[in-house]
Design a protein around this motif. Sequence first.
Motif, PDB file in Angstrom:
ATOM      1  N   GLY A 114      53.311  42.771  37.932  1.00 54.11           N
ATOM      2  CA  GLY A 114      53.126  41.805  39.005  1.00 54.11           C
ATOM      3  C   GLY A 114      52.047  40.809  38.658  1.00 54.11           C
ATOM      4  N   GLU A 115      51.634  40.065  39.663  1.00 55.65           N
ATOM      5  CA  GLU A 115      50.717  38.952  39.446  1.00 55.65           C
ATOM      6  C   GLU A 115      49.348  39.404  38.963  1.00 55.65           C
ATOM      7  OE1 GLU A 115      48.694  35.405  42.178  1.00 55.65           O
ATOM      8  OE2 GLU A 115      50.371  36.594  42.942  1.00 55.65           O
ATOM      9  N   GLY A 116      48.722  40.359  39.624  1.00 51.65           N
ATOM     10  CA  GLY A 116      47.403  40.814  39.245  1.00 51.65           C
ATOM     11  C   GLY A 116      46.328  39.793  39.553  1.00 51.65           C
ATOM     12  N   LEU A 117      45.107  40.065  39.084  1.00 50.73           N
ATOM     13  CA  LEU A 117      43.963  39.210  39.343  1.00 50.73           C
ATOM     14  C   LEU A 117      43.480  38.544  38.055  1.00 50.73           C
ATOM     15  CD1 LEU A 117      41.757  41.395  41.747  1.00 50.73           C
ATOM     16  CD2 LEU A 117      43.466  39.662  42.340  1.00 50.73           C
ATOM     17  N   THR A 118      42.999  37.313  38.205  1.00 50.69           N
ATOM     18  CA  THR A 118      42.404  36.575  37.100  1.00 50.69           C
ATOM     19  C   THR A 118      41.004  36.131  37.503  1.00 50.69           C
ATOM     20  OG1 THR A 118      44.562  35.767  36.363  1.00 50.69           O
ATOM     21  CG2 THR A 118      42.612  34.577  35.578  1.00 50.69           C
ATOM     22  N   ALA A 119      40.045  36.358  36.634  1.00 49.24           N
ATOM     23  CA  ALA A 119      38.666  35.938  36.886  1.00 49.24           C
ATOM     24  C   ALA A 119      38.340  34.733  36.017  1.00 49.24           C
ATOM     25  CB  ALA A 119      37.703  37.078  36.583  1.00 49.24           C
ATOM     26  N   THR A 120      37.727  33.734  36.626  1.00 50.65           N
ATOM     27  CA  THR A 120      37.332  32.527  35.886  1.00 50.65           C
ATOM     28  C   THR A 120      35.868  32.211  36.170  1.00 50.65           C
ATOM     29  OG1 THR A 120      38.110  31.142  37.720  1.00 50.65           O
ATOM     30  CG2 THR A 120      39.644  31.547  35.915  1.00 50.65           C
ATOM     31  N   ARG A 121      35.209  31.633  35.192  1.00 50.52           N
ATOM     32  CA  ARG A 121      33.815  31.219  35.374  1.00 50.52           C
ATOM     33  C   ARG A 121      33.764  29.945  36.220  1.00 50.52           C
ATOM     34  NH1 ARG A 121      29.799  33.571  32.705  1.00 50.52           N
ATOM     35  NH2 ARG A 121      30.263  34.955  30.931  1.00 50.52           N
ATOM     36  N   VAL A 122      32.844  29.957  37.179  1.00 52.92           N
ATOM     37  CA  VAL A 122      32.601  28.782  38.021  1.00 52.92           C
ATOM     38  C   VAL A 122      31.092  28.586  38.061  1.00 52.92           C
ATOM     39  CG1 VAL A 122      32.866  27.750  40.295  1.00 52.92           C
ATOM     40  CG2 VAL A 122      34.672  29.216  39.383  1.00 52.92           C
ATOM     41  N   GLY A 123      30.610  27.607  37.339  1.00 50.96           N
ATOM     42  CA  GLY A 123      29.169  27.418  37.230  1.00 50.96           C
ATOM     43  C   GLY A 123      28.541  28.606  36.518  1.00 50.96           C
ATOM     44  N   ALA A 124      27.539  29.194  37.157  1.00 49.61           N
ATOM     45  CA  ALA A 124      26.859  30.343  36.565  1.00 49.61           C
ATOM     46  C   ALA A 124      27.507  31.667  36.961  1.00 49.61           C
ATOM     47  CB  ALA A 124      25.390  30.343  36.987  1.00 49.61           C
ATOM     48  N   TRP A 126      31.297  33.820  38.732  1.00 49.21           N
ATOM     49  CA  TRP A 126      32.718  34.083  38.541  1.00 49.21           C
ATOM     50  C   TRP A 126      33.433  33.991  39.887  1.00 49.21           C
ATOM     51  CZ3 TRP A 126      35.086  35.548  33.822  1.00 49.21           C
ATOM     52  CH2 TRP A 126      34.215  35.826  32.760  1.00 49.21           C
ATOM     53  N   GLU A 127      34.712  33.639  39.820  1.00 50.94           N
ATOM     54  CA  GLU A 127      35.588  33.726  40.979  1.00 50.94           C
ATOM     55  C   GLU A 127      36.882  34.425  40.581  1.00 50.94           C
ATOM     56  OE1 GLU A 127      36.294  29.876  42.640  1.00 50.94           O
ATOM     57  OE2 GLU A 127      34.328  29.786  43.627  1.00 50.94           O
ATOM     58  N   ILE A 128      37.458  35.135  41.551  1.00 57.30           N
ATOM     59  CA  ILE A 128      38.686  35.883  41.313  1.00 57.30           C
ATOM     60  C   ILE A 128      39.791  35.335  42.200  1.00 57.30           C
ATOM     61  CG2 ILE A 128      39.787  38.116  41.774  1.00 57.30           C
ATOM     62  CD1 ILE A 128      37.392  39.478  40.662  1.00 57.30           C
ATOM     63  N   SER A 129      40.973  35.192  41.607  1.00 56.04           N
ATOM     64  CA  SER A 129      42.152  34.765  42.357  1.00 56.04           C
ATOM     65  C   SER A 129      43.353  35.601  41.915  1.00 56.04           C
ATOM     66  CB  SER A 129      42.442  33.274  42.130  1.00 56.04           C
ATOM     67  OG  SER A 129      41.407  32.471  42.665  1.00 56.04           O
ATOM     68  N   GLY A 130      44.325  35.732  42.813  1.00 56.17           N
ATOM     69  CA  GLY A 130      45.539  36.469  42.513  1.00 56.17           C
ATOM     70  C   GLY A 130      45.831  37.500  43.588  1.00 56.17           C
ATOM     71  N   ARG A 131      46.675  38.438  43.251  1.00 57.45           N
ATOM     72  CA  ARG A 131      47.112  39.454  44.210  1.00 57.45           C
ATOM     73  C   ARG A 131      46.932  40.836  43.611  1.00 57.45           C
ATOM     74  NH1 ARG A 131      52.292  38.821  48.096  1.00 57.45           N
ATOM     75  NH2 ARG A 131      52.674  40.987  48.688  1.00 57.45           N
ATOM     76  N   LYS A 132      46.216  41.688  44.310  1.00 57.57           N
ATOM     77  CA  LYS A 132      45.945  43.045  43.848  1.00 57.57           C
ATOM     78  C   LYS A 132      46.713  44.025  44.717  1.00 57.57           C
ATOM     79  CE  LYS A 132      43.290  45.224  40.974  1.00 57.57           C
ATOM     80  NZ  LYS A 132      43.649  45.295  39.566  1.00 57.57           N
TER      81      LYS A 132
END
Length: 349
Positions: A114-124, A126-132
């Motif tokens: 399935g989609e799962g979660l992806t973490a990306t750096r935002v400034g200093a 992290w943010e997480i998006s997706g479906r767990k």
Amino acid sequence: MPGGLSPSAALGSPAEPREDGVGESVLDSARLEAARVFAAVVEEIGTGKTEFPQPGSGRTAHRFAALRDVAEQDLCAARLVEGHVDATAILVELGAAPPAPGERWGVWAAEPPGEGLTATRVGAGWEISGRKQYCSGAHSCTHALVTAQTPDGKRLFAVETSAPGYAPVPGTWQALGMAGSDTPDVRFTGVPAVPVGPVGGYLDRPGFQHGGIGVAACWYGGAVAVSRTLHEAARRHADPHTDAHLGTVDAQLHAAWAVLEQAGAEIDHDPEDVAGVARVRSLRVRAFVESVCAHVLTHVGRATGAGPLCHDPRHARNAADLSVYIRQHHAERNLAELGALLARPEARR
């Protein structure tokens, strides 16, 4: 249960079914009941009245017994408590601060297709998006540890469930079994996250294997709860067939608890898994306890018939909850892994 909390007192009487049959109110009642017990147990952990020793602390069997005791009273509440105490162990093992008073943590690390979660750096940060998927305690946890994909690989992050962008997805848990565990999918949209440990650290630590045995201790407690109906039937009516089923169930439960206690002693002897046997141990223990739970469900059902499943709401819930919960064991896939590790010991690390 260790400490002052009496789970049976906290649980109260089972929810009464509606006159028009099992409906949403009963399922909501199970979820609220489990959340209430979860909160009460975590509060008593915070005050020191209830204790779940860290794996490898010299009292691992005591930890398993504490999980068992909660599961005997409410398997859904045990699923939530197990997640909180597992999160506590993970945070300590990976060098992060343990939960603060008033916090209730979950561990949401399932990785089904399935989609799962992806973490990306935002400034200093992290943010997480997706479906767990399989987020137990989605509405009652204040924080969670979640696995997410990063450019460098899979990593563990801590999130707050009060953050904007956090949203449990209605209708994503359809099973009656473990309905009280509150385990929907959760949609994350730019949720701030704090990394916990290095890339791969969640799976690589020996505590991952130790924690899997804690789940088996919960399964065991659920099987004990299911077996009570058989004990009651044997006391009410002298019948050799019922007695034979009870004898079989008792022997298997006795053996399963002996295996769990031995696993606790072995973990205490080598908490860092210097011998490299933690994965084999976990696979063995989980496979055996799962098989015992399945036998208990079968023998209790064959001995008592449909009556308790149709007319005893507590037993029906216990049986349904256990049937779903033990499916965290991956059956032949896990047995095949165990066999491969035994045939090729050099692949253990």
